[in-house]
Enzyme design. Structure first.
Site, short mmCIF file in Angstrom:
data_model
loop_
_atom_site.label_atom_id
_atom_site.label_comp_id
_atom_site.label_asym_id
_atom_site.label_seq_id
_atom_site.Cartn_x
_atom_site.Cartn_y
_atom_site.Cartn_z
N LYS A 80 81.63 12.03 20.16
CA LYS A 80 80.58 11.28 18.73
C LYS A 80 81.33 10.46 18.74
O LYS A 80 82.49 9.81 18.34
CB LYS A 80 80.72 12.34 17.68
CG LYS A 80 79.88 12.34 16.66
CD LYS A 80 80.22 13.37 16.23
CE LYS A 80 78.05 12.61 14.77
NZ LYS A 80 78.60 14.00 13.61
N SER A 156 73.96 16.44 13.42
CA SER A 156 74.20 14.44 13.77
C SER A 156 74.78 14.76 14.33
O SER A 156 74.55 13.38 15.59
CB SER A 156 75.02 13.87 12.62
OG SER A 156 76.14 14.73 12.74
N SER A 180 77.06 19.64 11.92
CA SER A 180 76.51 19.20 12.79
C SER A 180 77.13 19.12 13.17
O SER A 180 76.70 18.66 14.78
CB SER A 180 76.93 17.14 12.37
OG SER A 180 76.15 16.81 11.49
N1 GLN Z 1 72.53 17.55 8.53
C1 GLN Z 1 73.69 17.61 7.00
C2 GLN Z 1 73.38 15.99 6.02
O1 GLN Z 1 72.65 15.21 6.91
C3 GLN Z 1 75.22 17.49 7.96
C4 GLN Z 1 75.49 16.25 8.03
C5 GLN Z 1 76.96 16.66 9.55
O2 GLN Z 1 77.40 17.47 8.83
N2 GLN Z 1 77.28 15.01 9.54
O3 GLN Z 1 74.19 16.21 5.57
#
Ligand code: GLN
Length: 492
Positions: A80, A156, A180
Site C-alpha cells: 500500500k 482504503s 481498510s
Molecule cells: N473508512 C474508514 C475511514 O475512512 C477507515 C479507513 C481506514 O481504515 N484507513 O476512516
C-alpha cells in the site's frame, strides 16, 4: 494448469525452495498479468519491474548455490502506497506527496523484504491518506473491482485487495484504521487481517490516526496471511506502541481445528440494514463451524451502537494533528503562488494539495479539539471507546472468537457514495468497533450475493490471539473453498 500468478504464496514459496520454479518466473508472471489487466483495474500507483526482476535473479542465484534465504524468498509482494519503501515514492494517494521519495524503509519493509527476501513488485492505490472505504478519492484515480468493473473494490487499501483478486500479485500489504484491510478483502473476495493494536510496527507508515491503525496482509488464502504476519509482527524499538508479546508460529498451529472453541455471535452485528444476502452467507459459515465441533453462543456488545460517531471523532481529531506537518515547507507539495505571509501560503498549499475529504476531516478534527469543544467531543469519545473495549472483554470471558459480517452489504457501484460522506461513513459500522477496541479481526470470503459479488465475514479474536482467528478461518476456508474462485478478467 493454473498460471503461476494464480498460485498462493505458500505454493510459490514451496516451489521456489525446491527449485521447481524460479523467483524470476513468478515475478515475470505477475508483470505479465499486470500488463494484461492493469488498464482495467488501476490497482498500482507504481510498478518496480526492473528492480524486482533484478532482485529475483539475485535470490535465484543464492538458492542455486544452496545459500540461506529468507522465509519469503522470491515471493512477489505489493505494498500500500503509505508504507515507506526507501528510494521510491510514498504518496498516500495524495497530490500532497506526489513526487515525494522516501529516504528510509518502514519496519515492515525492513522485515519482510530486506530480512525475509520478499520481492516488492509495486505500490498500490488507496483512498487519499487512507480516508475512505472505496478507493475513489486517490489522486491517481479510482481502482475498480475485479469481480465487476462497475463496482468499487472497497477501501482504503483497495489497490492491495484488487491486485490480489486479479492475480496481479501473490501477497500484499494494507493498513486498517477503521476497516481498510477488511473492507477491500470483503469486497474483493479475499482474506485480510487487521492485527491486534501494537502487534505490528507503524514505523515508516504515513499516519492517519495513530491510536487506531495497524498494517496487515491481504492475501488469497488464510495461510498466506499467517505467513506474512508471523514474519513482520513483534516488538520494534522504533515504535513505542508495539508490544513485547511473543509471536506464535501461526503456520504450526493453523490446522489444529476448533473443536474446543466457543464462538460468540454478537446480536448487534445482525441488526437493521444488514443485506439479507450477506446475512445468509455469514449464517451458513456459522453452521459449518458448529458442525466442525465448536460451541456457538449469543453475546451482546451494547455500546457498539455508538462506535461510528466515536470512531469518526477520534480518527478526525488525530488526523487533524497528524496532517499539520504538510505545510509546503518541509516536504511535499507547495503552491506556485507564494505571495503573502506564512499563513496564506500554508493555507493555499493545503487547499491545493489535499482533496475535499481530507480537508473536511482536518476541519472537523480541528473543531473537535478546539478549546471548549475538546471535553464535549473528544474526551467523551475516549470514554465511549473504553466502554466499547469493555464490551468486547466481557464477551471474550465466554468465547474465543466472535463472528459477524465484515460489511453491511456487498460492494457498491462507483460514484454512488462519493458525494455523500455520511453514506460512505456508514459503510464502516461493523469494522470500526474493532479498531476502537484494539482487537484483531480477519475478513474472509464466505460466499457470493445474488448479483455475483463476494460476501465477507469477520472473525474477531482476543488481544494478541491472531492464532485463534487463523485456526477458525482455516477450517472455514477448507470447507468452503471460495478462494479457488476467481473473477473472470480474461487474459489467460
Ligand atoms: N473508512 C474508514 C475511514 O475512512 C477507515 C479507513 C481506514 O481504515 N484507513 O476512516
Amino acid at each position: 494448469m493454473p498460471s503461476l500468478n494464480q498460485l498462493s504464496g505458500i505454493e510459490i514459496r514451496d516451489k521456489i525452495r525446491t527449485q521447481e520454479i524460479s523467483s524470476e518466473d513468478i515475478v515475470l508472471a505477475c508483470f505479465k498479468r499486470i500488463n494484461d489487466v492493469e488498464s482495467k483495474i488501476n490497482a498500482f500507483t507504481e510498478v518496480f519491474e526492473k528492480e524486482a526482476v533484478k532482485r529475483a535473479k539475485e535470490i535465484d542465484k543464492k538458492i542455486k548455490k544452496g545459500e540461506k534465504v529468507g522465509n519469503l524468498a522470491g515471493i512477489p509482494l505489493a505494498v500500500k502506497d503509505l508504507i515507506s519503501v526507501k528510494g521510491h515514492q510514498t504518496s498516500a494517494g495524495s497530490k500532497m506527496l506526489n513526487g515525494y521519495i522516501s529516504p528510509y524503509d518502514s519496519t515492515v519493509i525492513e522485515r519482510l523484504v530486506r530480512k525475509q527476501d520478499a520481492i516488492i513488485i509495486g505500490t498500490t492505490n488507496m483512498d487519499e491518506f487512507a480516508m475512505g472505504s472505496s478507493t475513489e478519492s486517490s489522486f491517481y484515480g479510482a481502482t475498480y473491482n475485479p469481480w465487476n468493473l462497475k463496482f468499487v473494490p472497497g477501501g482504503s487499501s483497495g489497490g492491495s485487495g484488487a491486485a490480489i483478486a486479479a492475480d496481479e500479485t501473490i501477497l500484499s500489504l494494507g493498513s486498517d484504521t477503521g476497516g481498510s484491510i477488511r473492507c477491500p478483502a470483503a469486497y474483493c473476495g479475499v482474506a485480510g487481517i487487521k492485527p491486534t493494536y501494537g502487534r505490528v510496527s507503524r514505523y515508516g507508515i504515513i499516519a492517519y490516526a495513530n491510536s487506531l491503525e495497524q498494517v496487515g496482509p491481504i492475501s488469497k488464502t488464510v495461510k498466506d496471511s499467517a505467513l506474512v504476519l508471523q514474519n513482520m509482527a513483534g516488538k520494534d524499538p522504533k515504535d513505542a506502541t508495539t508490544v513485547d508479546e511473543s509471536v506464535e508460529n501461526y503456520l504450526d498451529i493453523i490446522e489444529n481445528g476448533i473443536e474446543d472453541f466457543t464462538i460468540g455471535i454478537p446480536n448487534e452485528f445482525y441488526g437493521e440494514g444488514l443485506d439479507p444476502d450477506v446475512e445468509k452467507q455469514v449464517r451458513n459459515a456459522i453452521k459449518i463451524l458448529e458442525k466442525k465441533g465448536s460451541n456457538i453462543i449469543k453475546v451482546s456488545l451494547p455500546h457498539i451502537e455508538y462506535a461510528l460517531p466515536t470512531y469518526y471523532l477520534i480518527a478526525m481529531s488525530e488526523a487533524s494533528s497528524n496532517l499539520a506537518r504538510f505545510d509546503g515547507i518541509r516536504y511535499g507539495y507547495k503552491t506556485d503562488n507564494t505571495d503573502g505571509n506564512f499563513n496564506e501560503v500554508f493555507s493555499r498549499t493545503r487547499g491545493e494539495g489535499f482533496g475535499p475529504e481530507v480537508r473536511r476531516r482536518i476541519i472537523l478534527g480541528t473543531y473537535a479539539l478546539s478549546a471548549g469543544y475538546f471535553e464535549m467531543f473528544y474526551i467523551k469519545a475516549l470514554k465511549v471507546r473504553t466502554l466499547i473495549r469493555q464490551d468486547f472483554l466481557k464477551a471474550y470471558e465466554k468465547c474465543d472468537v466472535l463472528i459477524g459480517p465484515t460489511m453491511p452489504a456487498t460492494a457498491f457501484e462507483i460514484g454512488t457514495k462519493l458525494d455523500d460522506p455520511i453514506q460512505m461513513y456508514l459503510e464502516d459500522i461493523l469494522t470500526v468497533p474493532i479498531n476502537l477496541a484494539g482487537i484483531p479481526s480477519m475478513s474472509l470470503n464466505c460466499g457470493f450475493a445474488s448479483n455475483g459479488m463476494p460476501v465477507g465475514m469477520q472473525i474477531m479474536g482476543k488481544f494478541f490471539k491472531e492464532s485463534d482467528i487463523f485456526r477458525t478461518a482455516y477450517v472455514l476456508e477448507q470447507e468452503m473453498k471460495y478462494f479457488k474462485q476467481r473473477p473472470d478478467l480474461g487474459g489467460y
